[in-house]
Each structure stands twice: as structure tokens, then as C-alpha cells.
Design a protein around this motif. Structure first.
Motif, mmCIF file in Angstrom:
data_model
loop_
_atom_site.group_PDB
_atom_site.id
_atom_site.type_symbol
_atom_site.label_atom_id
_atom_site.label_comp_id
_atom_site.label_asym_id
_atom_site.label_seq_id
_atom_site.Cartn_x
_atom_site.Cartn_y
_atom_site.Cartn_z
ATOM 1 N N GLU A 1 -18.600 -23.064 -5.259
ATOM 2 C CA GLU A 1 -18.508 -21.417 -6.034
ATOM 3 C C GLU A 1 -18.651 -21.164 -7.211
ATOM 4 N N LYS A 2 -17.856 -21.958 -7.908
ATOM 5 C CA LYS A 2 -18.109 -21.986 -9.201
ATOM 6 C C LYS A 2 -19.460 -22.331 -9.802
ATOM 7 N N ASP A 3 -20.849 -22.502 -8.681
ATOM 8 C CA ASP A 3 -21.620 -23.052 -8.958
ATOM 9 C C ASP A 3 -22.749 -22.091 -9.014
ATOM 10 N N ILE A 4 -22.315 -20.902 -8.441
ATOM 11 C CA ILE A 4 -23.462 -20.280 -7.820
ATOM 12 C C ILE A 4 -24.346 -19.344 -8.803
ATOM 13 N N ASP A 5 -23.218 -18.797 -10.086
ATOM 14 C CA ASP A 5 -24.408 -17.894 -10.398
ATOM 15 C C ASP A 5 -25.378 -18.625 -11.474
ATOM 16 N N ALA A 6 -24.633 -19.880 -12.033
ATOM 17 C CA ALA A 6 -25.697 -20.640 -13.215
ATOM 18 C C ALA A 6 -26.899 -21.037 -11.958
ATOM 19 N N LEU A 7 -26.586 -21.372 -10.395
ATOM 20 C CA LEU A 7 -27.650 -21.716 -9.965
ATOM 21 C C LEU A 7 -28.825 -20.562 -9.190
ATOM 22 N N ALA A 8 -27.680 -18.695 -9.636
ATOM 23 C CA ALA A 8 -28.447 -17.740 -9.679
ATOM 24 C C ALA A 8 -29.331 -17.429 -10.218
ATOM 25 N N ASP A 9 -29.351 -17.728 -11.790
ATOM 26 C CA ASP A 9 -29.802 -17.573 -12.914
ATOM 27 C C ASP A 9 -31.098 -18.043 -12.715
ATOM 28 N N GLN A 10 -31.266 -19.409 -12.769
ATOM 29 C CA GLN A 10 -32.175 -19.941 -12.702
ATOM 30 C C GLN A 10 -33.327 -19.490 -10.977
ATOM 31 N N ILE B 1 -33.741 -16.614 -9.756
ATOM 32 C CA ILE B 1 -34.040 -14.812 -9.715
ATOM 33 C C ILE B 1 -35.602 -15.691 -11.193
ATOM 34 N N GLU B 2 -35.693 -16.318 -11.348
ATOM 35 C CA GLU B 2 -36.127 -16.888 -12.791
ATOM 36 C C GLU B 2 -37.614 -17.898 -12.156
ATOM 37 N N ASP B 3 -36.859 -18.855 -11.266
ATOM 38 C CA ASP B 3 -38.388 -19.637 -10.851
ATOM 39 C C ASP B 3 -39.572 -19.042 -10.574
ATOM 40 N N VAL B 4 -40.581 -20.197 -11.030
ATOM 41 C CA VAL B 4 -41.934 -19.308 -10.813
ATOM 42 C C VAL B 4 -42.250 -19.617 -9.227
ATOM 43 N N CYS B 5 -41.346 -19.433 -7.962
ATOM 44 C CA CYS B 5 -41.881 -19.145 -7.233
ATOM 45 C C CYS B 5 -40.757 -18.267 -6.212
ATOM 46 N N THR B 6 -40.453 -17.373 -6.379
ATOM 47 C CA THR B 6 -39.640 -16.099 -6.166
ATOM 48 C C THR B 6 -40.323 -15.040 -5.697
ATOM 49 N N PRO B 7 -41.338 -14.539 -7.233
ATOM 50 C CA PRO B 7 -42.136 -13.458 -7.401
ATOM 51 C C PRO B 7 -42.992 -13.641 -5.682
ATOM 52 N N GLY B 8 -43.478 -14.619 -5.269
ATOM 53 C CA GLY B 8 -43.880 -14.881 -3.945
ATOM 54 C C GLY B 8 -43.164 -14.232 -2.708
ATOM 55 N N ASN B 9 -42.195 -14.649 -3.256
ATOM 56 C CA ASN B 9 -41.488 -13.990 -1.375
ATOM 57 C C ASN B 9 -41.437 -12.959 -0.500
ATOM 58 N N PRO B 10 -41.753 -12.533 0.246
ATOM 59 C CA PRO B 10 -42.583 -11.560 0.858
ATOM 60 C C PRO B 10 -41.533 -9.930 0.904
ATOM 61 N N ARG B 11 -40.315 -10.591 0.833
ATOM 62 C CA ARG B 11 -39.034 -9.572 1.227
ATOM 63 C C ARG B 11 -38.843 -9.488 -0.756
ATOM 64 N N LEU B 12 -38.489 -7.905 -1.447
ATOM 65 C CA LEU B 12 -38.064 -8.728 -2.434
ATOM 66 C C LEU B 12 -36.333 -8.503 -2.977
ATOM 67 N N VAL B 13 -36.495 -9.495 -3.394
ATOM 68 C CA VAL B 13 -35.103 -10.366 -4.129
ATOM 69 C C VAL B 13 -34.205 -10.218 -4.739
ATOM 70 N N THR B 14 -33.188 -9.536 -5.134
ATOM 71 C CA THR B 14 -32.749 -9.233 -6.169
ATOM 72 C C THR B 14 -31.432 -10.255 -6.768
ATOM 73 N N ARG B 15 -31.075 -10.803 -7.931
ATOM 74 C CA ARG B 15 -29.921 -11.555 -8.324
ATOM 75 C C ARG B 15 -28.766 -11.490 -6.861
ATOM 76 N N GLN B 16 -28.168 -10.413 -6.865
ATOM 77 C CA GLN B 16 -27.023 -10.415 -5.966
ATOM 78 C C GLN B 16 -27.576 -11.364 -4.633
ATOM 79 N N ASP B 17 -28.778 -10.159 -3.958
ATOM 80 C CA ASP B 17 -28.943 -11.221 -2.978
ATOM 81 C C ASP B 17 -29.141 -12.524 -3.276
ATOM 82 N N ILE B 18 -29.908 -13.361 -4.088
ATOM 83 C CA ILE B 18 -29.917 -14.309 -4.551
ATOM 84 C C ILE B 18 -28.093 -15.761 -4.636
ATOM 85 N N VAL B 19 -27.243 -15.033 -4.862
ATOM 86 C CA VAL B 19 -25.695 -14.693 -5.132
ATOM 87 C C VAL B 19 -25.465 -14.833 -3.017
ATOM 88 N N ASP B 20 -26.029 -13.928 -2.623
ATOM 89 C CA ASP B 20 -24.934 -13.898 -1.376
ATOM 90 C C ASP B 20 -25.653 -14.516 -0.501
#
Length: 195
Positions: free
Chosen positions: A159-168, A170-189
Motif C-alpha cells: 500500500e505504501k507504494d501506491i502513491d508513487a504508482l498513481a503519480d506516474q 495519472i501522467e502516463d501517455v495512455c491514460t487520456p485515451g481511457n473512455p471514462r474520465l479518471v482522476t488520481r484518486q480513482d487510480i489510487v482506489d
């Protein structure tokens, strides 16, 4: 198993991404069908040329389309798992795919029914929601069948690794192509859901 599930992720994400259109859909649907048909053979009978050639065709067909229309959140969240924790790319995608399919389901419910059918599910008599869930269940079952770990903790991620994973992610080049709008909190969840 991992590279085959990576190809399935390419096909499914390419099929539901924001930029998908009729031509890319044709390629991705065929890739899903081929992977469902040949992946188990390629994994469990590796010298069988039908399994290997079937998967070679499937990954190529999927790639022809996703290279034009892009991918989505599965890849966006998988890339940091590889860069920060050396998780093989296909394993990361396969582990994340069913859970993120559930997250995206409301935006592409009809397409999920098509995915279910090409994953070998008889959707006759099912509601759109039931067929969509059947698609997710079929993908998860295939992942388990070919031996993919199902939890981040199986890969040494905590669980302590999740923040660093989420930081990357949300900025990944593939994430904006997702059909549903996604927030950093969604990624953490979502990471916590597969922990």
C-alpha cells in the motif's frame, strides 16, 4: 501467458478507447476472438504450431488497430508497475485488466457484450449489464487459467507504494485515451482494489 494477455489488453483497450472507430473495431474484435481461441494452447502446448501462429496473428492484428487509436488506463497504470517495481509488462496489464474493465463498464456497456461473445460467452437472454459483466468474468477466468498473479501483493507491491504508482499513472501517455474520465484518486482506489 503474459505476452498473450498483453495482446488481449491491446485488443480490449483499443476496442473501447475514445478514438476507436469502425475499422479499428473490426481488427480488435478479431484479435479478441483469436486470443480466446489460441492463448491456452500457446501456453499449455507451446510446441503446437496452431497456438503459436494463432497468437502471432492475434497480436499483430490487435497492434494494427491500437497503434492508430491508442490505449487507456490499464496501460497507464501498468507502465509505472514496470518502471518502479520491474513487473513484467504483460503481467501488469493482465492483473489490472478485469478490474479496470469493471471501472469502464458504464461507458461501453454494449461493446462489452460483444467482447463477451468473442470470449466464447453465450449472451443470449442476458441483459446488457449481465453480458458486460460476463465479459469481465471471462477475461479474469482466462487470466487465472494461464497463471497470471491476481494481486499486487503477489508481486511485492504494498500500500505504501501506491502513491508513487498513481503519480506516474495519472501522467502516463495512455491514460487520456481511457473512455471514462479518471482522476488520481480513482487510480489510487483501483490499485488498492487489486492490492
Amino acid at each position: 501467458a503474459a505476452t498473450g494477455m498483453d495482446a488481449l489488453t491491446h485488443a480490449i483497450e483499443g476496442y473501447i478507447t475514445k478514438a476507436a472507430w469502425e475499422l479499428s473495431d473490426m481488427f480488435e474484435i478479431e484479435a479478441i476472438r483469436l486470443i480466446n481461441k489460441y492463448l491456452r494452447t500457446a501456453v499449455y502446448d507451446p510446441k503446437n504450431p496452431k497456438g503459436r501462429s494463432g497468437m502471432a496473428l492475434a497480436q499483430y492484428v490487435a497492434g494494427m488497430a491500437f497503434s492508430i487509436v491508442g490505449l487507456g488506463l490499464v496501460h497507464g497504470m501498468a507502465h509505472p508497475m514496470g518502471s518502479l517495481h520491474d513487473v513484467p509488462h504483460g503481467v501488469a496489464n493482465a492483473l489490472l485488466l478485469p478490474t479496470i474493465m469493471e471501472f469502464n463498464m458504464p461507458t461501453r456497456i454494449e461493446k462489452y457484450g460483444v467482447i463477451a461473445q468473442h470470449m466464447g460467452v453465450d449472451t443470449q437472454g442476458m441483459s446488457a449489464a449481465e453480458a458486460a459483466q460476463a465479459a469481465v468474468d471471462a477475461v479474469r477466468a482466462l487470466s487465472i487459467k494461464v497463471g497470471i498473479p491476481q494481486h499486487l501483493s503477489d508481486l511485492g507491491i504494498t500500500e505504501k507504494d501506491i502513491d508513487a504508482l498513481a503519480d506516474q499513472a495519472i501522467e502516463d501517455v495512455c491514460t487520456p485515451g481511457n473512455p471514462r474520465l479518471v482522476t488520481r484518486q480513482d487510480i489510487v482506489d483501483l490499485y488498492k482494489k487489486v492490492l
